[in-house]
Write an enzyme that holds these catalytic residues in place. Structure first.
Site, PDB file in Angstrom:
ATOM      1  N   ILE A   7       0.397  31.932 -26.773  1.00 32.28           N
ATOM      2  CA  ILE A   7       1.104  30.676 -27.013  1.00 32.28           C
ATOM      3  C   ILE A   7       2.166  30.483 -25.942  1.00 32.28           C
ATOM      4  CG2 ILE A   7       2.433  29.330 -28.682  1.00 32.28           C
ATOM      5  CD1 ILE A   7       1.295  31.203 -30.863  1.00 32.28           C
ATOM      6  N   GLY A   8       1.922  29.548 -25.025  1.00 36.54           N
ATOM      7  CA  GLY A   8       2.876  29.243 -23.969  1.00 36.54           C
ATOM      8  C   GLY A   8       3.675  27.994 -24.295  1.00 36.54           C
ATOM      9  N   SER A  10       3.654  25.119 -22.754  1.00 37.50           N
ATOM     10  CA  SER A  10       2.871  23.895 -22.612  1.00 37.50           C
ATOM     11  C   SER A  10       1.515  23.988 -23.299  1.00 37.50           C
ATOM     12  CB  SER A  10       2.657  23.564 -21.123  1.00 37.50           C
ATOM     13  OG  SER A  10       3.891  23.383 -20.460  1.00 37.50           O
ATOM     14  N   VAL A  13      -3.678  29.329 -25.377  1.00 34.85           N
ATOM     15  CA  VAL A  13      -5.029  29.770 -25.071  1.00 34.85           C
ATOM     16  C   VAL A  13      -5.493  30.689 -26.191  1.00 34.85           C
ATOM     17  CG1 VAL A  13      -6.520  30.953 -23.418  1.00 34.85           C
ATOM     18  CG2 VAL A  13      -4.591  29.590 -22.601  1.00 34.85           C
ATOM     19  N   ALA A 108       6.801  38.138 -23.613  1.00 33.58           N
ATOM     20  CA  ALA A 108       5.587  38.809 -24.069  1.00 33.58           C
ATOM     21  C   ALA A 108       4.418  38.540 -23.140  1.00 33.58           C
ATOM     22  CB  ALA A 108       5.253  38.356 -25.489  1.00 33.58           C
ATOM     23  N   ASP A 109       4.331  37.340 -22.580  1.00 31.08           N
ATOM     24  CA  ASP A 109       3.222  37.008 -21.685  1.00 31.08           C
ATOM     25  C   ASP A 109       3.248  37.867 -20.429  1.00 31.08           C
ATOM     26  OD1 ASP A 109       5.608  35.730 -20.960  1.00 31.08           O
ATOM     27  OD2 ASP A 109       4.593  34.012 -20.066  1.00 31.08           O
ATOM     28  N   ARG A 110       4.451  38.186 -19.952  1.00 27.47           N
ATOM     29  CA  ARG A 110       4.569  39.012 -18.750  1.00 27.47           C
ATOM     30  C   ARG A 110       4.115  40.446 -19.034  1.00 27.47           C
ATOM     31  NH1 ARG A 110      10.515  37.972 -16.454  1.00 27.47           N
ATOM     32  NH2 ARG A 110       9.628  38.761 -14.508  1.00 27.47           N
ATOM     33  N   THR A 184       5.266   7.605  -0.280  1.00 31.39           N
ATOM     34  CA  THR A 184       6.106   8.385  -1.192  1.00 31.39           C
ATOM     35  C   THR A 184       5.296   9.370  -2.023  1.00 31.39           C
ATOM     36  OG1 THR A 184       7.726   6.597  -1.316  1.00 31.39           O
ATOM     37  CG2 THR A 184       7.758   8.233  -3.085  1.00 31.39           C
TER      38      THR A 184
END
Length: 276
Positions: A7-8, A10, A13, A108-110, A184
């Site tokens: 759970i990130g 954005s 997964v 935790a993801d790291r 731009t």
């Protein structure tokens, strides 16, 4: 079967494993306003599409950097799978020796990425995760998690340009093909994408030197990238050895095995907080 949640900020997964092999995976938007029932119904629909049954799931594991969503998904796991989910947090066996000043501050993801990478590629390692934030992590060949760097991700940088300026528009994150741009939109794309590539090149060069000095060896440092934008960045730099978009899910499956199915012949496991 095992259901794994990453759970990130954005995106979330999900992956389903059977006998250690990933059967299927999905990417959905992380929504802190969704209830446990809404997440349950969404997962049920995903399972039905793939011909899976909720009763096939024997265990659930969760990694998250969004505390507000954790309780919801835990409740969903209990209600729809009748399983108390394993949560990747302090005290869970990972096989890493965390050298952070305060190990509880490491996302935790790291940790999960590091577990997967050291198992797949060996060390020393630099792991880059192109998510909401772009993170760089250093791991030695002894499975020591040394720490790393956190930078704004490409999407955050793009949104900040749009929100904090009066005349700059929202742009797609794409390579314009050149840096001397004549409008731009392409000027912004150049600054965002090529600027991020330059940051990655510099950070890897500096981190590689520090990692080699720490390890006292000239063994090559392997650089592994993951995350949604990893492929685009990898195409424009020379410092990334592997792009592995399923790294986090594979790390969750490895951690699950360390905590539920210990082997007498496995190497010694270390708690997240354990330091030599």
């Amino acid at each position: 079967m095992l259901l794994a949640f990453d759970i990130g900020n954005s995106n979330t997964v999900l992956g389903v494993f059977k006998d250690g092999k990933l059967l299927t995976n999905w990417r959905i938007e992380t929504d802190p306003n969704k209830s446990a029932d809404e997440y349950g119904m969404l997962v049920n629909q995903l399972f039905a599409y793939e011909g899976l049954k909720l009763t096939d799931i024997k265990d659930v594991i969760i990694s998250t950097v969004v505390p507000s969503v954790l309780y919801t998904v835990q409740h969903m796991s209990q209600k729809y799978f009748n399983k108390r989910a394993i949560v990747v947090e302090s005290g869970v066996k990972t096989g890493l020796i965390v050298k952070y000043d305060n190990p509880k501050q490491v996302g935790a993801d790291r940790i999960v990425n590091a577990v997967a990478a050291i198992n797949k590629y060996g060390g020393p390692l630099i792991i880059i995760d192109f998510g909401t934030a772009t993170t760089f992590c250093a791991v030695t060949e002894k499975a020591e998690y040394l720490g790393g760097t956190i930078a704004p991700g490409l999407k955050i940088a793009s949104e900040a340009l749009f929100e904090k300026t009066s005349m700059l528009p929202k742009v797609e994150l794409d390579e314009p093909g050149h840096t001397i741009c004549k409008n731009t939109i392409q000027s912004m794309q150049s600054g965002l994408v090529y600027g991020h590539m330059g940051m990655v090149e510099f950070m890897v060069k500096k981190m590689r030197k520090e990692l080699e000095e720490h390890c006292g060896t000239h063994k090559p440092v392997t650089v592994v990238a993951t995350g949604g934008l990893s492929t685009m960045i990898e195409n424009g730099v020379d410092c990334i050895d592997y792009v592995d978009k399923l790294l986090t899910l594979e790390g969750l499956e490895i951690i699950y095995r360390k905590n539920r199915k210990p082997s007498k012949h496995a190497h010694k496991n270390y708690d997240w907080n354990n330091e030599q």
